[in-house]
Scaffold this active site. Structure first.
Site, PDB file in Angstrom:
ATOM      1  N   SER A  18       0.851  -1.197   0.000  1.00  0.00           N
ATOM      2  CA  SER A  18       0.000   0.000   0.000  1.00  0.00           C
ATOM      3  C   SER A  18       0.881   1.240   0.000  1.00  0.00           C
ATOM      4  CB  SER A  18      -0.884   0.019   1.244  1.00  0.00           C
ATOM      5  OG  SER A  18      -1.378   1.335   1.423  1.00  0.00           O
ATOM      6  N   HIS A  43      -1.158  -1.284  -4.280  1.00  0.00           N
ATOM      7  CA  HIS A  43      -2.422  -0.990  -3.582  1.00  0.00           C
ATOM      8  C   HIS A  43      -2.521   0.516  -3.367  1.00  0.00           C
ATOM      9  CE1 HIS A  43      -5.892  -2.089  -1.093  1.00  0.00           C
ATOM     10  NE2 HIS A  43      -5.476  -1.164  -0.230  1.00  0.00           N
ATOM     11  N   ASP A  45      -4.710   3.550  -1.936  1.00  0.00           N
ATOM     12  CA  ASP A  45      -5.772   3.866  -0.974  1.00  0.00           C
ATOM     13  C   ASP A  45      -6.331   5.270  -1.184  1.00  0.00           C
ATOM     14  OD1 ASP A  45      -5.981   1.529   0.741  1.00  0.00           O
ATOM     15  OD2 ASP A  45      -3.929   1.978   1.375  1.00  0.00           O
ATOM     16  N   MET A  47      -8.918   8.004   0.086  1.00  0.00           N
ATOM     17  CA  MET A  47      -9.713   8.394   1.269  1.00  0.00           C
ATOM     18  C   MET A  47     -10.222   9.814   1.088  1.00  0.00           C
ATOM     19  SD  MET A  47      -7.349   6.888   4.315  1.00  0.00           S
ATOM     20  CE  MET A  47      -6.560   5.283   4.185  1.00  0.00           C
ATOM     21  N   HIS A  76      -8.370   1.037  -3.970  1.00  0.00           N
ATOM     22  CA  HIS A  76      -9.266   0.775  -2.845  1.00  0.00           C
ATOM     23  C   HIS A  76      -9.965   2.085  -2.508  1.00  0.00           C
ATOM     24  CE1 HIS A  76      -9.422  -0.253   1.773  1.00  0.00           C
ATOM     25  NE2 HIS A  76     -10.624  -0.092   1.247  1.00  0.00           N
ATOM     26  N   MET A  78     -12.169   4.352  -0.474  1.00  0.00           N
ATOM     27  CA  MET A  78     -12.820   4.602   0.820  1.00  0.00           C
ATOM     28  C   MET A  78     -13.472   5.965   0.698  1.00  0.00           C
ATOM     29  SD  MET A  78      -9.700   3.085   3.110  1.00  0.00           S
ATOM     30  CE  MET A  78      -8.566   3.196   1.742  1.00  0.00           C
ATOM     31  N   MET A 147     -11.211  -6.068   5.364  1.00  0.00           N
ATOM     32  CA  MET A 147     -10.407  -5.150   6.167  1.00  0.00           C
ATOM     33  C   MET A 147     -10.077  -5.837   7.492  1.00  0.00           C
ATOM     34  SD  MET A 147      -9.997  -2.512   4.325  1.00  0.00           S
ATOM     35  CE  MET A 147      -9.026  -1.605   5.546  1.00  0.00           C
ATOM     36  N   PHE A 153      -6.462   4.598   8.119  1.00  0.00           N
ATOM     37  CA  PHE A 153      -5.065   4.891   8.446  1.00  0.00           C
ATOM     38  C   PHE A 153      -4.194   3.664   8.226  1.00  0.00           C
ATOM     39  CE2 PHE A 153      -7.853   7.491  10.999  1.00  0.00           C
ATOM     40  CZ  PHE A 153      -7.376   8.773  10.709  1.00  0.00           C
ATOM     41  N   GLY A 154      -2.940   3.903   7.848  1.00  0.00           N
ATOM     42  CA  GLY A 154      -1.955   2.834   7.806  1.00  0.00           C
ATOM     43  C   GLY A 154      -1.401   2.615   9.208  1.00  0.00           C
ATOM     44  N   ASP A 189      -6.465  -6.631   4.160  1.00  0.00           N
ATOM     45  CA  ASP A 189      -5.847  -5.299   4.193  1.00  0.00           C
ATOM     46  C   ASP A 189      -5.835  -4.742   5.612  1.00  0.00           C
ATOM     47  OD1 ASP A 189      -4.964  -2.733   3.660  1.00  0.00           O
ATOM     48  OD2 ASP A 189      -6.711  -2.134   2.484  1.00  0.00           O
ATOM     49  N   GLY A 190      -4.600  -4.558   6.140  1.00  0.00           N
ATOM     50  CA  GLY A 190      -4.448  -3.885   7.428  1.00  0.00           C
ATOM     51  C   GLY A 190      -3.655  -4.706   8.421  1.00  0.00           C
ATOM     52  N   GLY A 191      -2.514  -4.180   8.823  1.00  0.00           N
ATOM     53  CA  GLY A 191      -1.731  -4.816   9.889  1.00  0.00           C
ATOM     54  C   GLY A 191      -1.053  -6.106   9.495  1.00  0.00           C
TER      55      GLY A 191
HETATM   56  C1  DX5 Z   1      -6.289   1.347   5.631  1.00  0.00           C
HETATM   57  C2  DX5 Z   1      -5.773   1.081   4.245  1.00  0.00           C
HETATM   58  C3  DX5 Z   1      -4.656   0.104   4.191  1.00  0.00           C
HETATM   59  C4  DX5 Z   1      -3.411   0.503   4.897  1.00  0.00           C
HETATM   60  C5  DX5 Z   1      -2.564  -0.697   5.162  1.00  0.00           C
HETATM   61  O1  DX5 Z   1      -7.471   2.064   5.565  1.00  0.00           O
HETATM   62  O2  DX5 Z   1      -6.811   0.587   3.427  1.00  0.00           O
HETATM   63  O3  DX5 Z   1      -4.376  -0.259   2.840  1.00  0.00           O
HETATM   64  O4  DX5 Z   1      -2.660   1.434   4.194  1.00  0.00           O
HETATM   65  O5  DX5 Z   1      -1.463  -0.287   5.870  1.00  0.00           O
HETATM   66  P1  DX5 Z   1      -0.749  -1.206   6.959  1.00  0.00           P
HETATM   67  O6  DX5 Z   1      -0.247  -2.401   6.217  1.00  0.00           O
HETATM   68  O7  DX5 Z   1       0.288  -0.344   7.507  1.00  0.00           O
HETATM   69  O8  DX5 Z   1      -1.815  -1.596   7.972  1.00  0.00           O
HETATM   70 ZN    ZN Z   2      -6.382  -0.347   1.470  1.00  0.00          ZN
END
Ligand code: DX5
Ligand code: ZN
Length: 236
Positions: A18, A43, A45, A47, A76, A78, A147, A153-154, A189-191
């Site tokens: 991402s 990826h 993102d 927002m 993606h 959002m 998700m 947020f990342g 996606d996430g963490g």
């Molecule tokens: C969160 C995003 C993710 C995020 C993933 O809303 O959709 O794509 O950037 O980042 P990490 O891998 O740091 O959780």
């Molecule tokens: Zn994402």
């Protein structure tokens, strides 16, 4: 509900860094570096400070990075509303467009719009969004994205309940593929990190998004090769 199934092994594990965690001052070089390091998708993102409490990048940035890579760009969304952005992202070179069903008044229509614009289509499920929302549109899905953090947020922590949801989604997709022959990729996606990617993939994921894990890794080998190799090595 916990659904235990055998350990899943995808035919090919897709890793989708991402760029939310990339250096925005040199995005072209960043996407080139992840492609050289073996990334399968970029990826991207999007927002809007409305559907999620953060504001990021749009079609102009997608168009700007497009010439720098040949791998698919996985957009993606959002955002709310969704539909007006679809033609713009398709024109900007997006290959896959996913959106959150809560953000569209007409989920089937939005999926059709993505397909009509020549992109692969997918639905994104927030941690508390039920998987039943995909039931009557599976013929239009190329990707199901779960998700594993709340979007916005990342760098957030993986929500462990996602593992049960992955197993449930895997079972739904496998049943659909067995009945129709249609392939749908299951993305998470996430963490996602080196220390949890193995259990995430075993639970059913084909595609792992990794933002902070990739872009905060020390920039050795002149790129992101080591971190990408480490992520894949966990899965075997
Ligand atoms: C969160 C995003 C993710 C995020 C993933 O809303 O959709 O794509 O950037 O980042 P990490 O891998 O740091 O959780
Ligand atoms: Zn994402």
């Amino acid at each position: 509900m916990t659904t235990q199934t055998a350990q899943y092994k995808p035919q090919h594990l897709h890793i989708a860094p991402s760029i939310l965690s990339a250096d925005f001052a040199k995005l072209g070089a960043e996407v080139k570096a992840i492609e050289a390091a073996g990334a399968d998708w970029v990826h991207f993102d999007v927002m809007d400070n409305h559907y999620v409490p953060n504001l990021t990048i749009g079609p102009l940035v997608c168009e700007a990075i497009r010439p720098h890579v040949s791998i698919p760009i996985d957009v993606h969304l959002m955002v709310e509303p969704v539909d007006a952005l679809i033609p713009l992202f398709a024109k900007a070179g997006a290959n896959i467009i996913t959106f959150h069903p809560e953000a569209s008044k007409h989920i089937d229509r939005t999926l059709s719009l993505i397909i009509e614009h020549g992109c692969k289509a997918g639905l994104v499920f927030n941690p508390a969004t039920p998987l039943s929302l995909m039931d009557h549109v599976m013929d239009k899905l190329d990707v199901v994205l779960l998700m594993s953090v709340n979007p916005g947020f990342g760098g957030q922590k993986f929500i462990p309940e996602t593992l049960n949801k992955l197993r449930e989604a895997r079972a739904k997709i496998d049943a659909y593929t067995a009945a129709t022959g249609k392939t749908i990729l299951l993305e998470v996606d996430g963490g996602v990190k080196v220390d949890n990617i193995q259990e995430i993939v075993s639970a059913g994921a084909d595609v792992c998004v990794a933002g902070s894990a990739v872009f905060s890794a020390p920039d050795t080998d002149g790129g992101y090769t080591t971190i990408m190799r480490n992520l894949r090595a966990q899965v075997g």
